[in-house]
Scaffold this active site. Structure first.
Site: not given
Ligand code: UFG
Length: 323
Positions: A73, A75, A141
């Site tokens: 895990f 990373a 990443y």
């Molecule tokens: N979002 C918001 N406001 C915030 C935070 C997030 O609107 O304050 C939205 C993001 O734009 C996205 C969704 O909520 O549409 C989910 O965002 P996260 O940051 O929780 O998760 P991600 O989908 O961006 O990221 C996840 C994993 C990463 C991985 C990625 C793959 O956390 O490790 O999916 O795209 F790389």
């Protein structure tokens, strides 16, 4: 069975170690505690502190423990940070991983279960995403995780190491003991819940003009206990290859917010903000292969249940783990 868990003081590693220990596995955690937390170490596990970027400590640990399998895990895992410091991601996630694999060779350890990610697919052409979707990461990443998958494929072919790649979708939720505490926090659910707790003024919704029913991005939210369970199933003899881990259901940012309001009973202020660069509109897993081959079915990933578990943990640990 003896399992060496790298990154066992982190979010998903801590919960997997907990489940392994509950089921009677002997667990050694190898972690540098740079981003993991001492309080997230299950006291039943043996703990060895070390950094994978240095080949010596992991080699020593591997020769000492001689585990039946490694769960990897450890990373860096922040997409945004990886765009600012790609070199840190390649050094930690790829070079560190090679040091780990070399230590396995030195100790004759033949199985690794690797935390990979749907970020290796980049902007997918087809959703739900199967494992055959082309892997074209959009950030360092995702690239670092894909590079390490490729390294391991060669170690499999040329050194006979069995590899399982578990490509997580959106990990979330908590157990009674362990939950999510990142610094800085960038993930939707903890941010929403910190807003509910009054630690943040409001949630910024990153864009509502995507091509989705309510205009906000859709993700596949999967409880970390379900992720942990997949690791244990992947230990079974003969399990190998890549598996997407998600529920197959997508929820928009607005839907997540509504469920959080319902579960917490709090208002949770939110306002529209510009799109976050690089966000794909819709990421949903086809987890058919994990079901068919691993016998894996998510049992904790109803989004209300995820939210309740995360809310309980946030309330019990309003400041996160002690630092
Ligand atoms: N979002 C918001 N406001 C915030 C935070 C997030 O609107 O304050 C939205 C993001 O734009 C996205 C969704 O909520 O549409 C989910 O965002 P996260 O940051 O929780 O998760 P991600 O989908 O961006 O990221 C996840 C994993 C990463 C991985 C990625 C793959 O956390 O490790 O999916 O795209 F790389």
């Amino acid at each position: 069975m003896k399992i060496l868990v790298t990154g066992g003081a982190g979010y998903i590693g801590s919960v997997t170690a907990e489940l392994l220990l509950d089921e009677g596995y002997e667990v050694t955690i190898f972690d540098n505690l740079e981003r993991g937390h001492r309080d997230a170490l299950d006291p039943r596990a043996r703990f060895l502190q070390g950094d994978l970027r240095d080949p010596a400590p992991i080699r020593e640990a591997m020769l000492d423990v001689r585990p039946d399998a490694v769960m990897h895990f450890a990373a860096y895992a922040l997409v945004g940070e990886s765009m600012d410091r790609p070199e840190a991601y390649f050094r930690n996630n790829v070079t560190g991983g090679i040091n780990l694999a070399d230590a396995m060779l030195a100790a004759g350890v033949k199985k690794i279960i690797f935390s990979s990610t749907c970020a290796t697919y980049g902007q997918p052409e087809r959703v739900p995403i199967t494992e055959d979707e082309p892997q074209k990461p959009h950030n360092p990443y995702g690239e670092s995780k894909l590079m390490y998958e490729k390294v391991l494929n060669w170690y499999r072919d040329l050194h006979g190491i069995d590899c399982v790649f578990l490509r997580y979708f959106n990990a979330c939720g908590a157990t009674a003991k362990f939950g999510e505490d990142h610094e800085p926090e960038t993930h939707l659910i903890p941010i929403v819940l910190k807003t509910a707790l009054g630690q943040r003024e409001k949630l910024s919704i990153f864009g509502d003009d995507y091509d989705t029913p309510d205009g906000t991005c859709i993700r596949d939210y999967i409880h970390i206990v379900d992720l942990a369970r997949a690791h244990i199933l992947a230990l079974q003899e003969g399990r190998a290859g890549a598996f997407n881990l998600g529920t197959g259901d997508g929820f928009s940012v607005k839907a997540v917010l509504d469920i959080a309001r319902e579960v917490t009973g709090r208002e949770i202020r939110a306002e529209l903000a510009p799109r976050r660069p690089g966000d794909p509109p819709r990421l949903v897993a086809d987890a058919g292969r994990a079901k068919a081959v691993l016998g894996w079915t998510p049992r904790h990933s109803d989004l209300h249940a995820i939210m309740r578990s995360a809310w309980e943990w946030q309330q019990a640990h309003p400041e996160g783990y002690s630092r």
